[in-house]
Structure formats: structure tokens, C-alpha cells
Enzyme design. Structure first.
Site, short mmCIF file in Angstrom:
data_model
loop_
_atom_site.label_atom_id
_atom_site.label_comp_id
_atom_site.label_asym_id
_atom_site.label_seq_id
_atom_site.Cartn_x
_atom_site.Cartn_y
_atom_site.Cartn_z
N LYS A 54 1.35 -1.47 -0.43
CA LYS A 54 0.17 0.32 0.15
C LYS A 54 0.97 1.28 0.21
CE LYS A 54 -3.96 -2.40 1.75
NZ LYS A 54 -4.28 -2.24 3.67
N GLN A 98 -4.93 -1.20 9.50
CA GLN A 98 -4.78 -2.31 9.16
C GLN A 98 -5.35 -3.31 9.71
OE1 GLN A 98 -3.76 -3.13 5.66
NE2 GLN A 98 -4.00 -5.26 6.65
N ASP A 121 -10.72 3.31 4.28
CA ASP A 121 -11.52 1.99 4.00
C ASP A 121 -13.28 1.50 3.49
OD1 ASP A 121 -9.42 0.11 3.50
OD2 ASP A 121 -9.40 -0.24 5.67
#
Ligand code: NAD
Length: 292
Positions: A54, A98, A121
Site C-alpha cells: 500500500k 490495518q 476503508d
């Protein structure tokens, strides 16, 4: 019959090129350099790989990346405090924590803490709710990626029968909502569903995110159906062979029956990161527009 392969790697590359161009134009127009903060708690090996990818791709499209690696033993309040700081940092437009988090941390509290405008997200309850009622918000990256791949095969999903195998908050549920928004007829199957096979067999579209290697067999698929495989399962190495990455679809069987199929790797995976960049761009653009 051999199914058409949906090349997620190539489609994700085009999306990243498009995001890079939009970043360039935003900055040239006096806007901010979009910034993504990635928070990694603990040393889960798979998470380490995802985060490294990422960060690399964030730089490759001209965005700034801020990395926070925290020990697994960090207290929840300390993590929430960091998120509070990032929420108020004008150079940070997107925040990603994460997952999974260590068991002593309440995931719901963490996701709620992220400013919904920076929630790239799309897991904050406000964005989940906006998606549920068809409002404007940040949408989870993997379902967005699946949708873009599906649209390369079916421009119009209205009236199609779609089965979503898996009902998690990060993939199955938001994917079902996106399919519904496109006026598909959507069934969500999960571990307690009585006849997953029968449901799949009558579907025009199967999307699977179950975490069960080879779950969807060739005999489960209607000839010509489109199959999107979200699963990422690492099979352990054996007899000196390297560890293998496989999806939730028995690819060699299903490719003989389906009309179109995504491979693993090279299908949904690259799309998820490309949409993370796209969401970060969108968040920074909206923040810039609100300030001008
Ligand atoms: P999860 O464990 O949170 O949810 C799995 C869902 O599948 C549950 O609803 C469960 O009831 C259902 N399920 C499990 N086995 C089933 C079975 N045999 N029949 C019917 N339903 C079944 O998982 P998740 O976080 O949604 O992830 C699912 C898979 O997708 C994993 O392999 C994960 O690694 C992968 N994934 C990939 C990406 C990507 O970018 N490609 C992103 C997220 C998750």
C-alpha cells in the site's frame, strides 16, 4: 467452453494511472498533495506485506504516505489518541488501520474513531449507513474493485441474479449493497445457509469472499455465469514447493463452465489497493473543495 479471464492486474493499473493523473491536476490547481496514514499494530506477516504494498503504491501515484508501526501490546486508548491526532492533521486525508487488530483492542471503537471524511476503508458506521441508504460516502475498496471488474463484463446489472457467498462487514455486506444499488437481485449466502450450491447454480453472478479454498466447484456454476473470487488463502508449502496463494473458487473446474472469471492472484487483490488510492484522492479533493 473456457471462461474469459478478467484481468484485475491490468484494470487496476489503468485505475492507478488515472488516479496519478488526477493527483497531478489537483496539485497543479493549488490543491494539497493527498496524504494517506497507514497504522499497523503488531507484526502479523500478511499485514506487513499488505502495508508495504500500500505504501509503495501510494508513492507511485504522487501521494504522501505516513506510516505508524505500533507494538502489538499498545493500549487501546493510545491507539485512539493517535487516531484523534490524525483526524486533526490537515496533511492527512485518508486513514487506514490495518486489520486484524490484537484481541485486546475493540475494533468497533477504532473504526468509529476515524473521521468519516478520512475513512478510506469505508468501515466507519456513518459510511456503512450511507452505503446502506444509497447516500454519498466512502465505500469499502474490495467491493468497489469487484464492481469495476463485473462492469467490464456486464455494463448493466439490473435484473440479474447475483449470489454473494460470505457476509462479512468488509466484503460480503457492502458488496451486496452495491449489487442491490445496481438493481441486481441479491442473495447473501453464509456458513448457516442451507443450500449454497443450489443458490449458486441458478445465479448469473457469483461473488465469493468466504476464506475457504476451492469452495465453489465447477458443478455449482451455471454455464456462462460470471464468477468473482475475492478469497485469498495461503496454502502451506509442502514437499519443498513454495506456499501457494489460492482463491475460494476451484479455478480449474470453474474456468470450464463460467463465462468470465477472475484469477487469484491477479484478480480482485490489485483492485483493492487501487481503490484505496482512489478513495484517498476523493477524500483529499472533497476536503480541498470544502476549504475553498
Ligand atoms: P470473514 O471470515 O470475515 O467472513 C467470511 C464469510 O464467509 C462469513 O460470512 C461466513 O459465514 C462465510 N463463509 C465461510 N465459509 C463458508 C462456506 N463454506 N459456505 C458459505 N459461506 C461461508 O472473511 P472476509 O474478511 O470477508 O474475507 C473472506 C476472504 O476474502 C478471505 O480469504 C480474505 O483473505 C479475502 N479477502 C480478500 C481481499 C482482497 O483484496 N482480494 C480483501 C478482503 C478479504
Amino acid at each position: 467452453m473456457t471462461a474469459k479471464l478478467i484481468d484485475g492486474k491490468a484494470i487496476a493499473k489503468r485505475l492507478r494511472t488515472d488516479v496519478a493523473e488526477r493527483v497531478r491536476m489537483l496539485v497543479e490547481g493549488g490543491g494539497p498533495q493527498p496524504g494517506l496514514a497507514v497504522v499497523l499494530v503488531g507484526d502479523d506477516p500478511a499485514s506487513q506485506i499488505y502495508v508495504a504494498t500500500k505504501i509503495k503504491q501510494t508513492h507511485s501515484v504522487g501521494m504522501a504516505s505516513y506510516e505508524y508501526r505500533l507494538p502489538a501490546a499498545i493500549g487501546e486508548s493510545e491507539l485512539l489518541h493517535l487516531l484523534d491526532r490524525l483526524n486533526h492533521d490537515d496533511t492527512v486525508h485518508g486513514i487506514l488501520v490495518q486489520l486484524p487488530l490484537p484481541p485486546h483492542i475493540d475494533v468497533a471503537a477504532v473504526l468509529e474513531k476515524i473521521d468519516p471524511c478520512k475513512d478510506v476503508d469505508g468501515f466507519n458506521p456513518l459510511n456503512v449507513g450511507r452505503l446502506a441508504v444509497g447516500g454519498q460516502g466512502l465505500v469499502p475498496c474490495t467491493p468497489l474493485g469487484c464492481m469495476m471488474l463485473l462492469k467490464t463484463v456486464h455494463a448493466d446489472l439490473a435484473g440479474m441474479d447475483a449470489v454473494m457467498v460470505g457476509g462479512s462487514n468488509i466484503v460480503g455486506r457492502p458488496m451486496a449493497r452495491l449489487l442491490l444499488a445496481e438493481e441486481a437481485t441479491v442473495t447473501v449466502a453464509h456458513l448457516r445457509t442451507r443450500d449454497v450450491q443450489g443458490l449458486c447454480r441458478s445465479a448469473d453472478i457469483i461473488v465469493v469472499a468466504a476464506g475457504s479454498p476451492g469452495l465453489i466447484r465447477g458443478s455449482w456454476v451455471k454455464p456462462g455465469a460470471t464468477v468473482i473470487d475475492v478469497g485469498i488463502n495461503r496454502l502451506p508449502s509442502y514437499e519443498g514447493k513454495a506456499a501457494l496463494l489460492v482463491g475460494d473458487v476451484a479455478f480449474n473446474e470453474v474456468v470450464q463452465v463460467a463465462g468470465a472469471i477472475t484469477p487469484v492472484p491477479g484478480g480482485v487483490g490489485p483492485m483493492t489497493i487501487a481503490f484505496l488510492l482512489s478513495n484517498t484522492f476523493q477524500a483529499s479533493k472533497i476536503s480541498f473543495q470544502q476549504k475553498t
